[in-house]
Write a protein that holds these residues in place. Structure first.
Motif, PDB file in Angstrom:
ATOM      1  N   LEU A 135     -11.719  10.236  -4.918  1.00  0.00           N
ATOM      2  CA  LEU A 135     -10.287  10.286  -4.621  1.00  0.00           C
ATOM      3  C   LEU A 135      -9.934   9.345  -3.480  1.00  0.00           C
ATOM      4  N   ALA A 136     -10.756   9.333  -2.436  1.00  0.00           N
ATOM      5  CA  ALA A 136     -10.490   8.462  -1.288  1.00  0.00           C
ATOM      6  C   ALA A 136     -10.540   6.989  -1.693  1.00  0.00           C
ATOM      7  N   ALA A 137     -11.531   6.638  -2.512  1.00  0.00           N
ATOM      8  CA  ALA A 137     -11.629   5.255  -2.976  1.00  0.00           C
ATOM      9  C   ALA A 137     -10.406   4.875  -3.797  1.00  0.00           C
ATOM     10  N   ALA A 138      -9.979   5.784  -4.658  1.00  0.00           N
ATOM     11  CA  ALA A 138      -8.800   5.511  -5.492  1.00  0.00           C
ATOM     12  C   ALA A 138      -7.552   5.328  -4.635  1.00  0.00           C
ATOM     13  N   ARG A 139      -7.422   6.137  -3.605  1.00  0.00           N
ATOM     14  CA  ARG A 139      -6.248   6.009  -2.722  1.00  0.00           C
ATOM     15  C   ARG A 139      -6.267   4.681  -1.978  1.00  0.00           C
ATOM     16  N   ALA A 140      -7.460   4.169  -1.734  1.00  0.00           N
ATOM     17  CA  ALA A 140      -7.579   2.875  -1.059  1.00  0.00           C
ATOM     18  C   ALA A 140      -7.423   1.720  -2.033  1.00  0.00           C
ATOM     19  N   GLY A 141      -7.395   2.029  -3.332  1.00  0.00           N
ATOM     20  CA  GLY A 141      -7.303   0.981  -4.346  1.00  0.00           C
ATOM     21  C   GLY A 141      -8.594   0.213  -4.508  1.00  0.00           C
ATOM     22  N   ALA A 142      -9.719   0.905  -4.299  1.00  0.00           N
ATOM     23  CA  ALA A 142     -11.025   0.241  -4.354  1.00  0.00           C
ATOM     24  C   ALA A 142     -11.984   1.030  -5.238  1.00  0.00           C
ATOM     25  N   VAL A 143     -12.984   0.350  -5.758  1.00  0.00           N
ATOM     26  CA  VAL A 143     -14.055   1.036  -6.478  1.00  0.00           C
ATOM     27  C   VAL A 143     -15.077   1.501  -5.441  1.00  0.00           C
ATOM     28  N   LEU A 182      -2.394  13.763  18.595  1.00  0.00           N
ATOM     29  CA  LEU A 182      -3.237  12.682  19.118  1.00  0.00           C
ATOM     30  C   LEU A 182      -2.597  11.306  18.927  1.00  0.00           C
ATOM     31  N   GLY A 183      -1.380  11.290  18.392  1.00  0.00           N
ATOM     32  CA  GLY A 183      -0.711  10.009  18.156  1.00  0.00           C
ATOM     33  C   GLY A 183      -1.296   9.229  16.994  1.00  0.00           C
ATOM     34  N   LEU A 184      -1.859   9.938  16.012  1.00  0.00           N
ATOM     35  CA  LEU A 184      -2.541   9.270  14.899  1.00  0.00           C
ATOM     36  C   LEU A 184      -1.843   9.449  13.555  1.00  0.00           C
ATOM     37  N   THR A 185      -0.649   9.995  13.564  1.00  0.00           N
ATOM     38  CA  THR A 185       0.032  10.293  12.302  1.00  0.00           C
ATOM     39  C   THR A 185       0.144   9.072  11.398  1.00  0.00           C
ATOM     40  N   LEU A 186       0.464   7.935  11.972  1.00  0.00           N
ATOM     41  CA  LEU A 186       0.666   6.716  11.180  1.00  0.00           C
ATOM     42  C   LEU A 186      -0.492   5.731  11.338  1.00  0.00           C
ATOM     43  N   PHE A 187      -1.598   6.204  11.879  1.00  0.00           N
ATOM     44  CA  PHE A 187      -2.693   5.279  12.168  1.00  0.00           C
ATOM     45  C   PHE A 187      -3.396   4.800  10.896  1.00  0.00           C
ATOM     46  N   ALA A 188      -3.856   5.709  10.067  1.00  0.00           N
ATOM     47  CA  ALA A 188      -4.613   5.331   8.875  1.00  0.00           C
ATOM     48  C   ALA A 188      -3.671   4.944   7.736  1.00  0.00           C
ATOM     49  N   ASP A 189      -4.188   4.142   6.812  1.00  0.00           N
ATOM     50  CA  ASP A 189      -3.397   3.777   5.633  1.00  0.00           C
ATOM     51  C   ASP A 189      -3.223   4.970   4.702  1.00  0.00           C
ATOM     52  N   GLU A 190      -4.237   5.837   4.651  1.00  0.00           N
ATOM     53  CA  GLU A 190      -4.190   7.070   3.859  1.00  0.00           C
ATOM     54  C   GLU A 190      -5.013   8.124   4.576  1.00  0.00           C
ATOM     55  N   VAL A 191      -4.703   9.381   4.319  1.00  0.00           N
ATOM     56  CA  VAL A 191      -5.497  10.498   4.837  1.00  0.00           C
ATOM     57  C   VAL A 191      -5.840  11.410   3.668  1.00  0.00           C
ATOM     58  N   VAL A 192      -7.129  11.653   3.481  1.00  0.00           N
ATOM     59  CA  VAL A 192      -7.577  12.599   2.460  1.00  0.00           C
ATOM     60  C   VAL A 192      -8.105  13.827   3.191  1.00  0.00           C
ATOM     61  N   SER A 193      -7.311  14.890   3.182  1.00  0.00           N
ATOM     62  CA  SER A 193      -7.669  16.149   3.830  1.00  0.00           C
ATOM     63  C   SER A 193      -8.173  17.121   2.775  1.00  0.00           C
ATOM     64  N   SER A 194      -9.356  17.668   2.995  1.00  0.00           N
ATOM     65  CA  SER A 194      -9.939  18.594   2.023  1.00  0.00           C
ATOM     66  C   SER A 194      -9.021  19.793   1.769  1.00  0.00           C
ATOM     67  N   ALA A 195      -8.336  20.244   2.806  1.00  0.00           N
ATOM     68  CA  ALA A 195      -7.461  21.405   2.651  1.00  0.00           C
ATOM     69  C   ALA A 195      -6.276  21.117   1.744  1.00  0.00           C
ATOM     70  N   ARG A 196      -5.921  19.856   1.609  1.00  0.00           N
ATOM     71  CA  ARG A 196      -4.777  19.482   0.767  1.00  0.00           C
ATOM     72  C   ARG A 196      -5.195  19.104  -0.650  1.00  0.00           C
ATOM     73  N   VAL A 197      -6.430  18.613  -0.811  1.00  0.00           N
ATOM     74  CA  VAL A 197      -6.859  18.173  -2.146  1.00  0.00           C
ATOM     75  C   VAL A 197      -7.780  19.181  -2.822  1.00  0.00           C
ATOM     76  N   GLY A 198      -8.250  20.185  -2.072  1.00  0.00           N
ATOM     77  CA  GLY A 198      -9.035  21.253  -2.665  1.00  0.00           C
ATOM     78  C   GLY A 198     -10.488  20.948  -2.939  1.00  0.00           C
TER      79      GLY A 198
END
Length: 204
Positions: free
Chosen positions: A153-161, A126-142
């Protein structure tokens, strides 16, 4: 000053949209009640292990063939059905993409999605590989929504509370789980839902 430090956004049903008419046509074409194919494919027993990364996308696909063989009485028909289901056209909602890109001028945008191991390939298609600053995929993080750990986890990856995160999802239960952590939640139905929040945030 921005009211948020990060935007956490769902993928399917928000940024990516599947063709509902084609999806409905599969049920009809195989003599199944409306909604049977989607409900079966996304039933917790079948999709659950896939979105937790316990099985691969290909293993989930094989499990669907087995399940639909039982419904249709024919492995050949079941294989064709699953192939058609996997090939349902999908597109990016360009209005949502534009709004998320606008938000990125102010804060990080993180995709938070209950996905299979095929997500990376789907984003690339879909041409979105570099679109988001981070991607949290459930299949990768369990862990998967609405488990609180995936939000943290998503908040931490964004550097936010969590209290400074805006969370967007088309499933109400996922939004409610985010708000329990102190996030601001948006139950997505259309791009206008985001546009109103952006206006209030001064992201124009």
């Amino acid at each position: 000053m921005s009211p948020f430090d990060a935007v956490l956004c769902d993928f399917d049903g928000v940024l990516r949209v599947h063709d509902a008419r084609v999806q409905a046509g599969i049920d009809h074409g195989y003599g199944l009640a409306p909604g049977t194919v989607l409900a079966t494919a996304l039933s917790p027993a079948l999709i659950g292990p896939a979105v937790l990364g316990e099985i691969t996308f290909e293993e989930w696909e094989a499990a669907l063939v087995t399940e639909f063989t039982g419904l249709l009485g024919s492995p050949e028909r079941a294989t064709r059905l699953v192939g058609e289901f996997m090939a349902v056209p999908a597109r990016v909602d360009e209005r949502v993409r534009e709004l998320l890109a606008l938000a990125q001028r102010h804060v990080p945008v993180v995709l938070v999605t209950n996905a299979t191991t095929r997500l990376e390939e789907e984003l690339d298609g879909l041409g979105l590989t570099l679109f988001a600053d981070e991607v949290v995929s459930s299949a990768r993080v369990g862990v998967a929504k609405p488990d609180r750990r995936v939000y943290e986890l998503a908040a931490a990856r964004a550097g936010a509370v969590p209290e400074r995160c805006l969370f967007i999802d088309d499933r109400r239960e996922n939004v409610e789980a985010a708000t329990l952590l102190g996030m601001t939640g948006v139950h997505f139905r259309e791009a206008e839902d985001l546009r109103r929040v952006w206006a209030e945030a001064g992201w124009e």
